[in-house]
Design a protein around this motif. Structure first.
Motif, PDB file in Angstrom:
ATOM      1  N   LEU A  55       0.879  -1.161   0.000  1.00 28.02           N
ATOM      2  CA  LEU A  55       0.000   0.000   0.000  1.00 28.02           C
ATOM      3  C   LEU A  55       0.915   1.209   0.000  1.00 28.02           C
ATOM      4  CD1 LEU A  55      -2.839   1.249   0.246  1.00 28.02           C
ATOM      5  CD2 LEU A  55      -2.557   1.124   2.734  1.00 28.02           C
ATOM      6  N   MET A  56       0.972   1.926  -1.124  1.00 31.72           N
ATOM      7  CA  MET A  56       1.985   2.961  -1.300  1.00 31.72           C
ATOM      8  C   MET A  56       1.380   4.305  -1.650  1.00 31.72           C
ATOM      9  SD  MET A  56       5.222   2.937  -3.912  1.00 31.72           S
ATOM     10  CE  MET A  56       4.410   3.509  -5.399  1.00 31.72           C
ATOM     11  N   ASP A  57       1.786   5.320  -0.883  1.00 30.89           N
ATOM     12  CA  ASP A  57       1.431   6.699  -1.197  1.00 30.89           C
ATOM     13  C   ASP A  57       2.194   7.091  -2.464  1.00 30.89           C
ATOM     14  OD1 ASP A  57       0.604   9.335  -1.122  1.00 30.89           O
ATOM     15  OD2 ASP A  57       1.856   9.888   0.590  1.00 30.89           O
ATOM     16  N   CYS A  79       1.333  -7.352  -5.071  1.00 33.62           N
ATOM     17  CA  CYS A  79       0.228  -6.579  -5.620  1.00 33.62           C
ATOM     18  C   CYS A  79       0.355  -5.156  -5.082  1.00 33.62           C
ATOM     19  CB  CYS A  79      -1.084  -7.217  -5.150  1.00 33.62           C
ATOM     20  SG  CYS A  79      -2.562  -6.411  -5.766  1.00 33.62           S
ATOM     21  N   LEU A  80       0.358  -4.174  -5.961  1.00 31.64           N
ATOM     22  CA  LEU A  80       0.501  -2.778  -5.553  1.00 31.64           C
ATOM     23  C   LEU A  80      -0.849  -2.084  -5.498  1.00 31.64           C
ATOM     24  CD1 LEU A  80       2.108  -0.211  -4.902  1.00 31.64           C
ATOM     25  CD2 LEU A  80       2.384   0.129  -7.366  1.00 31.64           C
ATOM     26  N   LEU A  81      -1.155  -1.523  -4.333  1.00 33.87           N
ATOM     27  CA  LEU A  81      -2.306  -0.639  -4.175  1.00 33.87           C
ATOM     28  C   LEU A  81      -1.743   0.752  -3.931  1.00 33.87           C
ATOM     29  CD1 LEU A  81      -4.521  -2.782  -1.776  1.00 33.87           C
ATOM     30  CD2 LEU A  81      -4.889  -2.390  -4.219  1.00 33.87           C
ATOM     31  N   ALA A  82      -2.021   1.669  -4.845  1.00 35.97           N
ATOM     32  CA  ALA A  82      -1.564   3.043  -4.688  1.00 35.97           C
ATOM     33  C   ALA A  82      -2.608   3.803  -3.875  1.00 35.97           C
ATOM     34  CB  ALA A  82      -1.394   3.685  -6.056  1.00 35.97           C
ATOM     35  N   MET A  83      -2.144   4.838  -3.166  1.00 34.64           N
ATOM     36  CA  MET A  83      -3.090   5.694  -2.455  1.00 34.64           C
ATOM     37  C   MET A  83      -2.614   7.126  -2.546  1.00 34.64           C
ATOM     38  SD  MET A  83      -2.355   4.905   1.546  1.00 34.64           S
ATOM     39  CE  MET A  83      -0.670   4.751   2.152  1.00 34.64           C
ATOM     40  N   SER A  84      -3.584   8.043  -2.485  1.00 31.68           N
ATOM     41  CA  SER A  84      -3.248   9.456  -2.575  1.00 31.68           C
ATOM     42  C   SER A  84      -4.419  10.296  -2.092  1.00 31.68           C
ATOM     43  CB  SER A  84      -2.926   9.824  -4.034  1.00 31.68           C
ATOM     44  OG  SER A  84      -2.545  11.183  -4.111  1.00 31.68           O
ATOM     45  N   VAL A  85      -4.111  11.514  -1.671  1.00 31.37           N
ATOM     46  CA  VAL A  85      -5.185  12.466  -1.386  1.00 31.37           C
ATOM     47  C   VAL A  85      -5.615  13.130  -2.691  1.00 31.37           C
ATOM     48  CG1 VAL A  85      -4.520  12.945   0.994  1.00 31.37           C
ATOM     49  CG2 VAL A  85      -3.545  14.313  -0.842  1.00 31.37           C
ATOM     50  N   SER A  93      -2.303   8.322 -13.532  1.00 31.21           N
ATOM     51  CA  SER A  93      -1.335   7.904 -14.542  1.00 31.21           C
ATOM     52  C   SER A  93      -0.033   7.435 -13.886  1.00 31.21           C
ATOM     53  CB  SER A  93      -1.063   9.079 -15.485  1.00 31.21           C
ATOM     54  OG  SER A  93      -0.076   8.735 -16.422  1.00 31.21           O
ATOM     55  N   LEU A  94       0.398   8.154 -12.843  1.00 30.56           N
ATOM     56  CA  LEU A  94       1.607   7.764 -12.115  1.00 30.56           C
ATOM     57  C   LEU A  94       1.409   6.395 -11.465  1.00 30.56           C
ATOM     58  CD1 LEU A  94       4.450   8.555 -11.107  1.00 30.56           C
ATOM     59  CD2 LEU A  94       3.323   9.599  -9.122  1.00 30.56           C
ATOM     60  N   ALA A  95       0.250   6.203 -10.833  1.00 28.70           N
ATOM     61  CA  ALA A  95      -0.054   4.916 -10.189  1.00 28.70           C
ATOM     62  C   ALA A  95      -0.009   3.794 -11.216  1.00 28.70           C
ATOM     63  CB  ALA A  95      -1.418   4.981  -9.510  1.00 28.70           C
ATOM     64  N   GLN A  96      -0.552   4.064 -12.383  1.00 25.71           N
ATOM     65  CA  GLN A  96      -0.560   3.058 -13.454  1.00 25.71           C
ATOM     66  C   GLN A  96       0.866   2.741 -13.908  1.00 25.71           C
ATOM     67  OE1 GLN A  96      -2.930   4.224 -16.863  1.00 25.71           O
ATOM     68  NE2 GLN A  96      -3.705   2.149 -17.051  1.00 25.71           N
ATOM     69  N   SER A  97       1.724   3.762 -13.968  1.00 21.07           N
ATOM     70  CA  SER A  97       3.103   3.542 -14.409  1.00 21.07           C
ATOM     71  C   SER A  97       3.885   2.679 -13.410  1.00 21.07           C
ATOM     72  CB  SER A  97       3.826   4.875 -14.644  1.00 21.07           C
ATOM     73  OG  SER A  97       4.105   5.529 -13.422  1.00 21.07           O
ATOM     74  N   PHE A  98       3.468   2.679 -12.150  1.00 21.54           N
ATOM     75  CA  PHE A  98       4.084   1.828 -11.131  1.00 21.54           C
ATOM     76  C   PHE A  98       3.510   0.414 -11.159  1.00 21.54           C
ATOM     77  CE2 PHE A  98       5.163   5.892  -9.095  1.00 21.54           C
ATOM     78  CZ  PHE A  98       6.453   5.641  -8.675  1.00 21.54           C
ATOM     79  N   GLY A  99       2.436   0.226 -11.940  1.00 20.53           N
ATOM     80  CA  GLY A  99       1.810  -1.093 -12.006  1.00 20.53           C
ATOM     81  C   GLY A  99       0.743  -1.305 -10.947  1.00 20.53           C
ATOM     82  N   ALA A 100       0.193  -0.220 -10.417  1.00 15.58           N
ATOM     83  CA  ALA A 100      -0.819  -0.334  -9.368  1.00 15.58           C
ATOM     84  C   ALA A 100      -2.095  -0.981  -9.888  1.00 15.58           C
ATOM     85  CB  ALA A 100      -1.149   1.039  -8.791  1.00 15.58           C
ATOM     86  N   VAL A 101      -2.657  -1.858  -9.067  1.00 18.97           N
ATOM     87  CA  VAL A 101      -3.927  -2.498  -9.384  1.00 18.97           C
ATOM     88  C   VAL A 101      -5.060  -1.482  -9.230  1.00 18.97           C
ATOM     89  CG1 VAL A 101      -5.538  -4.293  -8.607  1.00 18.97           C
ATOM     90  CG2 VAL A 101      -3.098  -4.748  -8.651  1.00 18.97           C
ATOM     91  N   LYS A 102      -4.922  -0.623  -8.232  1.00 20.17           N
ATOM     92  CA  LYS A 102      -5.934   0.395  -7.937  1.00 20.17           C
ATOM     93  C   LYS A 102      -5.271   1.624  -7.364  1.00 20.17           C
ATOM     94  CE  LYS A 102     -10.107  -1.828  -6.793  1.00 20.17           C
ATOM     95  NZ  LYS A 102     -11.230  -2.203  -6.582  1.00 20.17           N
ATOM     96  N   LEU A 103      -5.965   2.770  -7.505  1.00 25.28           N
ATOM     97  CA  LEU A 103      -5.583   3.998  -6.822  1.00 25.28           C
ATOM     98  C   LEU A 103      -6.686   4.285  -5.812  1.00 25.28           C
ATOM     99  CD1 LEU A 103      -3.896   6.548  -6.357  1.00 25.28           C
ATOM    100  CD2 LEU A 103      -5.140   7.628  -8.253  1.00 25.28           C
ATOM    101  N   GLU A 118      -8.362  -7.742  -0.252  1.00 24.00           N
ATOM    102  CA  GLU A 118      -8.989  -9.031  -0.558  1.00 24.00           C
ATOM    103  C   GLU A 118      -9.023  -9.278  -2.072  1.00 24.00           C
ATOM    104  OE1 GLU A 118      -9.574 -11.446   1.450  1.00 24.00           O
ATOM    105  OE2 GLU A 118      -9.056 -10.265   3.208  1.00 24.00           O
ATOM    106  N   GLU A 119      -9.232  -8.211  -2.833  1.00 26.18           N
ATOM    107  CA  GLU A 119      -9.219  -8.326  -4.298  1.00 26.18           C
ATOM    108  C   GLU A 119      -7.826  -8.750  -4.777  1.00 26.18           C
ATOM    109  OE1 GLU A 119      -9.810  -5.309  -8.004  1.00 26.18           O
ATOM    110  OE2 GLU A 119     -11.186  -5.052  -6.317  1.00 26.18           O
ATOM    111  N   CYS A 120      -6.789  -8.185  -4.166  1.00 22.01           N
ATOM    112  CA  CYS A 120      -5.416  -8.583  -4.501  1.00 22.01           C
ATOM    113  C   CYS A 120      -5.220 -10.058  -4.185  1.00 22.01           C
ATOM    114  CB  CYS A 120      -4.403  -7.764  -3.712  1.00 22.01           C
ATOM    115  SG  CYS A 120      -4.067  -6.137  -4.384  1.00 22.01           S
TER     116      CYS A 120
END
Length: 127
Positions: A55-57, A79-85, A93-103, A118-120
Protein backbone atom coordinates in the motif's frame (compact mmCIF):
# COMPACT_ATOMS: atom_id res chain seq x y z
CA UNK A 1 -7.77 -21.28 6.24
CA UNK A 2 -5.75 -18.72 4.34
CA UNK A 3 -2.41 -17.52 5.61
CA UNK A 4 -2.63 -13.80 6.38
CA UNK A 5 -1.85 -11.35 3.59
CA UNK A 6 1.50 -9.66 4.30
CA UNK A 7 1.02 -5.92 3.83
CA UNK A 8 3.75 -3.30 3.56
CA UNK A 9 2.67 0.29 4.19
CA UNK A 10 4.63 3.05 2.46
CA UNK A 11 3.59 6.59 3.42
CA UNK A 12 5.64 9.58 4.55
CA UNK A 13 3.06 10.38 7.25
CA UNK A 14 3.51 8.40 10.46
CA UNK A 15 -0.04 9.44 11.40
CA UNK A 16 -1.45 7.84 8.24
CA UNK A 17 0.60 4.67 8.76
CA UNK A 18 -0.62 4.44 12.36
CA UNK A 19 -4.24 4.99 11.28
CA UNK A 20 -3.95 2.21 8.68
CA UNK A 21 -2.48 -0.18 11.27
CA UNK A 22 -5.35 0.67 13.64
CA UNK A 23 -7.85 0.12 10.86
CA UNK A 24 -6.38 -3.33 10.14
CA UNK A 25 -5.75 -4.57 13.69
CA UNK A 26 -9.05 -6.49 13.81
CA UNK A 27 -8.40 -8.13 10.43
CA UNK A 28 -7.01 -11.60 11.08
CA UNK A 29 -6.54 -12.13 7.35
CA UNK A 30 -4.07 -9.22 7.03
CA UNK A 31 -0.70 -8.76 8.76
CA UNK A 32 1.33 -5.56 8.50
CA UNK A 33 4.87 -6.79 7.82
CA UNK A 34 6.54 -3.39 7.56
CA UNK A 35 6.23 0.37 7.37
CA UNK A 36 8.38 2.84 5.45
CA UNK A 37 8.30 6.60 4.99
CA UNK A 38 10.05 7.14 1.64
CA UNK A 39 11.07 5.44 -1.59
CA UNK A 40 14.64 4.62 -0.51
CA UNK A 41 13.35 2.78 2.60
CA UNK A 42 10.76 1.03 0.43
CA UNK A 43 13.39 -0.43 -1.91
CA UNK A 44 15.63 -1.40 1.03
CA UNK A 45 12.85 -3.27 2.87
CA UNK A 46 11.90 -5.10 -0.32
CA UNK A 47 15.23 -6.88 -0.24
CA UNK A 48 14.57 -8.06 3.35
CA UNK A 49 10.83 -8.78 3.45
CA UNK A 50 8.39 -11.04 1.69
CA UNK A 51 5.36 -8.92 0.86
CA UNK A 52 2.05 -9.85 -0.75
CA UNK A 53 0.52 -6.39 -0.99
CA UNK A 54 2.15 -2.97 -0.97
CA UNK A 55 0.00 0.00 0.00
CA UNK A 56 1.99 2.96 -1.30
CA UNK A 57 1.43 6.70 -1.20
CA UNK A 58 2.15 8.13 -4.62
CA UNK A 59 3.81 11.25 -3.23
CA UNK A 60 6.70 10.49 -0.84
CA UNK A 61 10.19 11.90 -0.34
CA UNK A 62 12.66 10.56 -2.87
CA UNK A 63 10.14 10.06 -5.66
CA UNK A 64 12.37 11.92 -8.13
CA UNK A 65 15.34 9.66 -7.34
CA UNK A 66 13.74 6.55 -8.84
CA UNK A 67 11.93 5.89 -12.08
CA UNK A 68 8.56 4.14 -12.00
CA UNK A 69 10.22 1.22 -13.80
CA UNK A 70 12.80 0.87 -11.01
CA UNK A 71 10.11 0.87 -8.32
CA UNK A 72 7.87 -1.45 -10.34
CA UNK A 73 10.75 -3.91 -10.76
CA UNK A 74 10.92 -4.35 -6.99
CA UNK A 75 7.21 -5.22 -6.79
CA UNK A 76 7.71 -8.51 -8.61
CA UNK A 77 5.17 -10.91 -7.17
CA UNK A 78 3.54 -8.27 -4.97
CA UNK A 79 0.23 -6.58 -5.62
CA UNK A 80 0.50 -2.78 -5.55
CA UNK A 81 -2.31 -0.64 -4.17
CA UNK A 82 -1.56 3.04 -4.69
CA UNK A 83 -3.09 5.69 -2.45
CA UNK A 84 -3.25 9.46 -2.57
CA UNK A 85 -5.18 12.47 -1.39
CA UNK A 86 -5.06 13.59 -5.01
CA UNK A 87 -7.55 11.85 -7.25
CA UNK A 88 -6.53 13.52 -10.49
CA UNK A 89 -5.47 12.17 -13.86
CA UNK A 90 -1.76 12.81 -13.26
CA UNK A 91 -1.78 10.77 -10.03
CA UNK A 92 -3.82 8.00 -11.66
CA UNK A 93 -1.33 7.90 -14.54
CA UNK A 94 1.61 7.76 -12.11
CA UNK A 95 -0.05 4.92 -10.19
CA UNK A 96 -0.56 3.06 -13.45
CA UNK A 97 3.10 3.54 -14.41
CA UNK A 98 4.08 1.83 -11.13
CA UNK A 99 1.81 -1.09 -12.01
CA UNK A 100 -0.82 -0.33 -9.37
CA UNK A 101 -3.93 -2.50 -9.38
CA UNK A 102 -5.93 0.40 -7.94
CA UNK A 103 -5.58 4.00 -6.82
CA UNK A 104 -7.30 4.42 -3.45
CA UNK A 105 -8.47 7.77 -2.10
CA UNK A 106 -6.87 8.24 1.34
CA UNK A 107 -10.07 9.78 2.70
CA UNK A 108 -11.97 6.58 1.81
CA UNK A 109 -9.51 3.97 3.13
CA UNK A 110 -11.81 2.95 6.00
CA UNK A 111 -14.24 1.67 3.36
CA UNK A 112 -11.99 0.68 0.46
CA UNK A 113 -8.76 -0.73 1.90
CA UNK A 114 -9.83 -4.18 3.13
CA UNK A 115 -11.89 -4.96 -0.01
CA UNK A 116 -8.94 -3.87 -2.19
CA UNK A 117 -6.54 -6.12 -0.25
CA UNK A 118 -8.99 -9.03 -0.56
CA UNK A 119 -9.22 -8.33 -4.30
CA UNK A 120 -5.42 -8.58 -4.50
CA UNK A 121 -5.56 -11.90 -2.64
CA UNK A 122 -8.08 -13.36 -5.05
CA UNK A 123 -6.29 -12.11 -8.17
CA UNK A 124 -2.77 -13.30 -7.31
CA UNK A 125 -1.13 -16.49 -6.18
CA UNK A 126 0.00 -16.02 -2.61
CA UNK A 127 2.18 -18.72 -1.12
Amino acid sequence: MHTPVRLLIADDSETIRHAICSLLQTQTSITVCGEVGNYAELLKIFNATTTDVVLMDMRMPGEKLFTPATIKGHFYGSCLLAMSVWNDEETASLAQSFGAVKLLDKSQLAFTLVPAIEECRSSTHFH
